[in-house]
Structures are given as C-alpha cells and as structure tokens.
Enzyme design. Structure first.
Site, PDB file in Angstrom:
ATOM      1  N   TRP A 176       0.804  -1.220   0.000  1.00 17.10           N
ATOM      2  CA  TRP A 176       0.000   0.000   0.000  1.00 17.10           C
ATOM      3  C   TRP A 176       0.837   1.270   0.000  1.00 17.10           C
ATOM      4  CZ3 TRP A 176       1.803   2.237   4.336  1.00 17.10           C
ATOM      5  CH2 TRP A 176       2.224   1.393   5.370  1.00 17.10           C
ATOM      6  N   ASN A 177       2.158   1.159   0.137  1.00 18.05           N
ATOM      7  CA  ASN A 177       2.886   2.402   0.435  1.00 18.05           C
ATOM      8  C   ASN A 177       3.235   3.254  -0.777  1.00 18.05           C
ATOM      9  OD1 ASN A 177       4.826   0.328  -0.063  1.00 18.05           O
ATOM     10  ND2 ASN A 177       6.385   1.739   0.645  1.00 18.05           N
ATOM     11  N   THR A 255       8.818  -8.937   4.518  1.00 19.28           N
ATOM     12  CA  THR A 255       9.733 -10.077   4.401  1.00 19.28           C
ATOM     13  C   THR A 255       9.057 -11.383   4.808  1.00 19.28           C
ATOM     14  OG1 THR A 255      11.672  -8.685   4.661  1.00 19.28           O
ATOM     15  CG2 THR A 255      11.940 -11.000   5.252  1.00 19.28           C
ATOM     16  N   GLU A 275      10.550  -8.141  -3.570  1.00 18.79           N
ATOM     17  CA  GLU A 275      11.086  -6.847  -3.104  1.00 18.79           C
ATOM     18  C   GLU A 275      10.534  -6.650  -1.696  1.00 18.79           C
ATOM     19  OE1 GLU A 275      13.326  -5.358  -4.706  1.00 18.79           O
ATOM     20  OE2 GLU A 275      13.062  -5.872  -6.804  1.00 18.79           O
ATOM     21  N   CYS A 309      10.059   1.346   2.164  1.00 15.47           N
ATOM     22  CA  CYS A 309      10.960   0.204   2.375  1.00 15.47           C
ATOM     23  C   CYS A 309      12.404   0.669   2.512  1.00 15.47           C
ATOM     24  CB  CYS A 309      10.829  -0.777   1.225  1.00 15.47           C
ATOM     25  SG  CYS A 309      11.108  -0.022  -0.392  1.00 15.47           S
ATOM     26  N   GLY A 483      15.171  -9.165  -0.239  1.00 16.41           N
ATOM     27  CA  GLY A 483      14.594  -9.543  -1.517  1.00 16.41           C
ATOM     28  C   GLY A 483      15.350 -10.587  -2.295  1.00 16.41           C
ATOM     29  N   GLU A 487      14.306  -5.558 -10.125  1.00 10.71           N
ATOM     30  CA  GLU A 487      13.288  -4.862 -10.912  1.00 10.71           C
ATOM     31  C   GLU A 487      13.935  -3.644 -11.556  1.00 10.71           C
ATOM     32  OE1 GLU A 487       9.785  -4.078  -8.445  1.00 10.71           O
ATOM     33  OE2 GLU A 487       8.886  -5.868  -9.346  1.00 10.71           O
TER      34      GLU A 487
HETATM   35  P1  NAD Z   1       2.412  -7.272   3.159  1.00  7.10           P
HETATM   36  O1  NAD Z   1       3.465  -8.296   2.958  1.00  7.10           O
HETATM   37  O2  NAD Z   1       1.504  -7.419   4.305  1.00  7.10           O
HETATM   38  O3  NAD Z   1       1.448  -7.196   1.873  1.00  7.10           O
HETATM   39  C1  NAD Z   1       1.950  -6.918   0.567  1.00  7.10           C
HETATM   40  C2  NAD Z   1       0.954  -7.460  -0.448  1.00  7.10           C
HETATM   41  O4  NAD Z   1       0.929  -8.894  -0.332  1.00  7.10           O
HETATM   42  C3  NAD Z   1      -0.487  -6.998  -0.234  1.00  7.10           C
HETATM   43  O5  NAD Z   1      -1.131  -6.838  -1.483  1.00  7.10           O
HETATM   44  C4  NAD Z   1      -1.100  -8.170   0.533  1.00  7.10           C
HETATM   45  O6  NAD Z   1      -2.497  -8.256   0.398  1.00  7.10           O
HETATM   46  C5  NAD Z   1      -0.393  -9.347  -0.130  1.00  7.10           C
HETATM   47  N1  NAD Z   1      -0.336 -10.566   0.689  1.00  7.10           N
HETATM   48  C6  NAD Z   1      -0.320 -10.673   2.046  1.00  7.10           C
HETATM   49  N2  NAD Z   1      -0.292 -11.984   2.411  1.00  7.10           N
HETATM   50  C7  NAD Z   1      -0.276 -12.702   1.252  1.00  7.10           C
HETATM   51  C8  NAD Z   1      -0.257 -14.102   0.965  1.00  7.10           C
HETATM   52  N3  NAD Z   1      -0.266 -15.034   1.920  1.00  7.10           N
HETATM   53  N4  NAD Z   1      -0.258 -14.487  -0.329  1.00  7.10           N
HETATM   54  C9  NAD Z   1      -0.230 -13.571  -1.320  1.00  7.10           C
HETATM   55  N5  NAD Z   1      -0.284 -12.230  -1.115  1.00  7.10           N
HETATM   56  C10 NAD Z   1      -0.293 -11.809   0.162  1.00  7.10           C
HETATM   57  O7  NAD Z   1       3.141  -5.868   3.167  1.00  7.10           O
HETATM   58  P2  NAD Z   1       2.500  -4.425   3.388  1.00  7.10           P
HETATM   59  O8  NAD Z   1       2.239  -4.211   4.835  1.00  7.10           O
HETATM   60  O9  NAD Z   1       1.379  -4.219   2.426  1.00  7.10           O
HETATM   61  O10 NAD Z   1       3.693  -3.490   2.896  1.00  7.10           O
HETATM   62  C11 NAD Z   1       4.729  -3.077   3.721  1.00  7.10           C
HETATM   63  C12 NAD Z   1       5.975  -3.903   3.474  1.00  7.10           C
HETATM   64  O11 NAD Z   1       6.343  -3.826   2.092  1.00  7.10           O
HETATM   65  C13 NAD Z   1       7.157  -3.377   4.246  1.00  7.10           C
HETATM   66  O12 NAD Z   1       7.854  -4.437   4.821  1.00  7.10           O
HETATM   67  C14 NAD Z   1       8.001  -2.701   3.173  1.00  7.10           C
HETATM   68  O13 NAD Z   1       9.363  -2.614   3.501  1.00  7.10           O
HETATM   69  C15 NAD Z   1       7.738  -3.571   1.996  1.00  7.10           C
HETATM   70  N6  NAD Z   1       8.048  -2.864   0.750  1.00  7.10           N
HETATM   71  C16 NAD Z   1       9.146  -3.242   0.029  1.00  7.10           C
HETATM   72  C17 NAD Z   1       9.497  -2.550  -1.135  1.00  7.10           C
HETATM   73  C18 NAD Z   1      10.713  -2.941  -1.942  1.00  7.10           C
HETATM   74  O14 NAD Z   1      10.788  -2.548  -3.105  1.00  7.10           O
HETATM   75  N7  NAD Z   1      11.668  -3.675  -1.387  1.00  7.10           N
HETATM   76  C19 NAD Z   1       8.704  -1.494  -1.567  1.00  7.10           C
HETATM   77  C20 NAD Z   1       7.593  -1.142  -0.815  1.00  7.10           C
HETATM   78  C21 NAD Z   1       7.268  -1.834   0.340  1.00  7.10           C
END
Ligand code: NAD
Length: 516
Positions: A176-177, A255, A275, A309, A483, A487
């Site tokens: 969502w970020n 993660t 990622e 992130c 990761g 990308e």
């Molecule tokens: P999250 O892992 O909870 O969810 C990310 C996405 O995965 C959402 O669409 C969610 O609905 C989906 N999801 C959750 N459980 C799943 C499952 N079991 N199977 C398939 N899909 C599933 O993360 P979040 O809270 O939405 O985002 C924040 C995290 O994202 C932070 O840890 C941040 O560091 C990371 N992030 C990383 C990057 C990067 O490029 N490295 C960029 C942005 C955010």
C-alpha cells in the site's frame, strides 16, 4: 537543498502537474473490480476505504475471491493469445505502452487526488508517483522496441540463436505504500513482454490500481490481458501465487509474506521476484556537508511518513560530530509540519491506517521501556485538529545499541534511531549487522571513502550525498532478507520472458549416429 519539497527528485526530473486535484466519486470510486476485461462487482469481502486524514469511510468495494483469480488467469491466457498481444511485434506493443504512459501523465491530477485520499500521502508525493508511473511505461516501451535478440557464436555447423517469448500469465502483488509507481514497475515490463497480467493491489489502497486499469483499457490494451483483483492476501494473493497456470509472480511487501510466498513458488517450481523490507543505514562522516546531510537524512526517514521500504531508519553519525549533528537534526525534525496530504504546507502526512499508526507507537513505547531515550516525537499528538487522522510525529531515539529490537526490526513509520560510530570499520560492521540489505546513504566529501563503503555495505542501492532518488533505468535489488531478484532497468522486460535457444542446421552431411 530542499529534497522534501522537490518532487523532481522522485520522478526522473519530469514536469509535475500542478492544479488542485479532486476526486470524482462517480468516475473513480465505482464498486467494480476488473476481471479479464469486465468491470464487475466482486463476490469477495467488502473493503471499506478510510481516509487516513479524517477516519471517514469514503468508499466501499467488493473484492475478488480465489474463484475470480481462476477466471482471470484462464481468460487472461486466452485473451493474450487470441488478441494477438502475445505475438505482436515489439514496436506494436510498445505503441500501446507509450499511450498508457501518456494517459497516466494526462490523468496525473486525478491519480494524485485519488491516491492522497486513499493513502493519506501528500499531493506532492502522489503527483511524483503518478509521473514516475507514466515514465516507467514509456521507458519500458522504449526498452522493448530497442531490445536485440542474439545470434550466438556457433560451435558446430548451425545457426544458433537465443530468443525470448512471453511466459503466459504473470502475477503482480503490491503493497500500500507506493501504489501506481509499484504497479507500473511490474505491469509495464510484464505487459511489454507480451504476457497477460493479474494485479493484486492491497486492501488498504486498491483505488489507483483500478484507475490505472481504466487508463490501460482506454489506451487500447486488448480486453482480458489485464485484471485488477483487490482482496485479502491470504485468499486472493495466495490463489494467484499457487495457481497452476501462473508462470511468474512479482511480489513487493513484507519479508515474512515474501518468505512464505517463496515456499509456495518453490512447490510449483515457479520463479518469483521478491522486493521486501529494510532497515537501512544512513551514515554521516565528520567531513560531510552538514546542512546537506541534515536535510537528506530527514528526507530519507520522514518523507512518506517513514512508510518506505528504503527509509533511512538507522542513522550512524561519526562520534566527533555526534552531539552537534544530533542537535541540528532534532531541531529540524521538530519543525516538520504534520498535516493533511492535501495541505501544501504538510511535511509529514497521516499514516495509512489507525492500526498501523498504533503498531508504530507500540514499537516506540517498547523501545523506551527497553532503555531508549526520545529526542523528539515519541507520542501520538494530542492536538485536537489531528485527533481523527492517523498521525505520528517525526521521532528520533537515542541511547540504543544496534543490536536492540528497535534497531533491528522494520518500524515502517517516522521513527529513526541515531547511533555514534568511530571509523569506517566500525560503521561497516554496525551497518551490516542486520538481516536486511536494501539501501544505504553515505554522507562524506571523500569520494574514495564513499566508494569503499558503498561496496562494503550490504545494500542493493547506495546513495552518496543524496537519498531516496530513483531512476527507472537503474536496476533495483534487495540483498539478504530484503529480496530476491531485480526490478527496473532495461532487463526488466526480459525478466518476464522465457528464454529459448534455437539451433538451425546448415550442414549437408548425413547424421552419422547409429550407422554400423
Ligand atoms: P504485506 O506483505 O503485508 O502485503 C503486501 C501485499 O501482499 C499486499 O497486497 C497483501 O495483500 C499481499 N499478501 C499478504 N499476504 C499474502 C499471501 N499469503 N499471499 C499472497 N499475497 C499476500 O506488506 P504491506 O504491509 O502491504 O507493505 C509493507 C511492506 O512492504 C514493508 O515491509 C516494506 O518494507 C515492503 N516494501 C518493500 C518494497 C521494496 O521494493 N523492497 C517497496 C515497498 C514496500
């Protein structure tokens, strides 16, 4: 330097749309998801979208289910073939991607308004994210059109070549970020490669991905090639990753989720790009341009309200300037203005959700209970004007060791720890003492030292005398628990292709095998 207010730093320097954007609910908040070219009311859970600035429900949306995923995957595969998308010549697909990029730029105000409503982010940031998405589509179009296929050097009487073809159906799961920018980062190269794409946006911020689908449709992307299926990760996301006809998934998120999905992908021997999270060090040496470093460090952690992130959440400062630098930094952090994302004077906007804001507050409370000292922020604001929104102030903690929980776990909010270091060896050891390896900032006037550190610190991206800058032409990778895979960059299109080799025999000689 004014990194925090200059959107040019976030989107390759392109001009940013500037009028005051508003959301048109009838056009942009329809209770419809996009299933293989059809706008349908979802049969899954009801999603309530809440304005992070006011706590008010501004829209509801019926999400997708695992059955919707199955329909979208099967129809997407047929549509990519039947429409000619999968077999189109690169320049033909590129023309559609160019039109999508231009449509996103034209809709920049509309996208920004919607995303600010959905995520709370400042309009400065959401405009920059929209422009970054427009540029991503155009860049991937250009990369696709100019990509060569290789004749390889033969070691026999053949013409040998390496070719690429679309994988079929691929999944794009986003957090969502930074919606729209992270959508584009996956959709543009995956579509460029000729695939059908199923996008699974997050429950907390589904709307701009649906708007992007409208723009793709209007730009001439064949019906069925793209689906956008909002819904819970544990059902909709899981169904997408485990679907037998899905050939690849690109996931951005936490993660723990990524590690779980790597197991799901391993079971079906499917490639997955991950990622993930970070706990990035930002390192200030005593020879740094201090004013620039203070501004950059603040931007690195407090822009996007720390919900990034790559947030520079561990600040290491050389001991000789630790006290003076900390004083400057805290003074500047206290001047940052909390407010609505729609207010042009806002530096730190509300956080995405009340539950997330409260989890950030709880992590700070735990750190204080464990001995951390608050230098600024550290408590939910008691200003009645901010009471309805998910606000948390810029917070800097000291008196911690790098091994403490608050220095090791991702907070994903406007919270930094500040620690002293003695010399290069000391700071490299502390910076690398983490499971993550996403980003690193280095502030020094000594470029030899910067290069030494840039190579020694475990981080996929290193910034020297700047922070949180991106270019779509530069690959992005998370090392270690941050990761798997890369990308962005020209090769992104190839990452959504199957690579094949073809041998054409040129010899008239008979095949001698088996003749006795
Ligand atoms: P999250 O892992 O909870 O969810 C990310 C996405 O995965 C959402 O669409 C969610 O609905 C989906 N999801 C959750 N459980 C799943 C499952 N079991 N199977 C398939 N899909 C599933 O993360 P979040 O809270 O939405 O985002 C924040 C995290 O994202 C932070 O840890 C941040 O560091 C990371 N992030 C990383 C990057 C990067 O490029 N490295 C960029 C942005 C955010």
């Amino acid at each position: 330097m004014s990194l925090a207010t200059s959107p040019a730093h976030l989107h390759d320097g392109s001009p940013v749309c500037a009028s005051t954007p508003t959301v048109d609910p009838a056009r942009d908040l329809r209770d419809r998801i996009f299933v293989a070219g059809r706008w349908e009311i979802g049969t899954g859970d009801l999603i309530e979208s809440i304005d992070p600035a006011t706590g008010a429900v501004f829209a509801t949306l019926h999400g997708a289910t695992a059955d919707t995923v199955d329909t979208a995957v099967r129809e997407g595969l047929s549509a990519a073939r039947a429409s000619g998308w999968a077999s189109a010549l690169p320049h033909e697909r590129a023309a559609v991607l160019h039109r999508i990029g231009n449509a996103v730029e034209d809709a920049c105000d509309r996208i920004a308004a919607l995303q600010t409503l959905d995520t709370g982010k400042t309009l400065t940031e959401t405009r920059a994210l929209a422009m970054s998405a427009a540029n991503t589509f155009r860049y991937m179009a250009a990369a696709l059109e100019t990509m060569d296929s290789a004749l390889t050097t033969p070691r026999g009487p053949w013409l040998t070549m390496s070719t690429h073809r679309p994988m079929g159906v691929v999944g794009a799961i986003t957090p969502w970020n930074s919606p729209i920018a992270s959508d584009a980062q996956k959709l543009a190269p995956a579509l460029a490669a000729g695939n059908a794409v199923i996008s699974k946006p997050p429950v907390w911020a589904p709307w701009v991905t649906l708007l992007l689908a409208q723009l793709c449709e209007e730009a001439g992307l064949p019906a069925g090639v793209l689906s956008v299926l909002p819904g819970p990760g544990r059902t909709v996301g899981e169904a997408l990753v485990s679907h037998p006809l899905v050939s690849k998934v690109s996931f951005t998120g936490g993660t723990a989720t990524g590690r779980h999905l790597a197991h799901v992908a391993a079971d079906k021997l499917m490639p997955i790009t991950l990622e993930l999270g970070g706990k990035s060090p930002t390192i200030v040496f005593d020879d740094a341009d201090i004013e620039r470093a203070v501004a950059g460090v603040l931007f690195g952690i407090f822009s996007s309200s720390g919900q990034s992130c790559i947030a520079g959440s561990r600040i290491f400062v050389q001991r000789s300037i630790f006290d003076a630098f900390t004083t400057d930094l805290v003074e500047r952090a206290q001047q940052l203005r909390l407010g609505r994302g729609t207010d042009p004077g806002t530096d730190v906007a509300p956080m995405i959700a009340r539950a997330h804001r409260d989890s950030v507050a709880a992590m700070v409370d735990d750190a204080v209970a464990a001995g951390a000292r608050i230098l600024c922020g550290g408590a939910i604001p008691d200003d009645p004007r901010l009471a309805d929104g998910n606000y948390y102030p810029p917070t800097i903690l000291t008196g911690v060791a790098n091994t403490d929980t608050i220095c090791q776990e991702e907070v994903f909010g406007p919270v930094a720890v500040i620690l002293p270091f003695d010399d290069e060896a000391d700071v490299i050891a502390q910076a690398n003492d983490t499971v993550y390896g996403l980003a690193c900032g280095i502030w020094t006037e000594d470029y030899r030292r910067a290069l030494r550190l840039g190579e020694a610190v475990d981080a996929g991206t290193v910034w020297v005398n700047t922070y949180k800058q991106f270019s779509i032409s530069t690959p992005f990778t998370g090392l270690r628990d941050s990761g798997l895979g890369t990308e962005k960059g020209r090769d992104a299109v190839r990452a959504y292709c199957d690579q094949k080799s073809i041998y054409l025999d040129r010899s008239d000689a008979p095949i001698a095998w088996g003749k006795h």
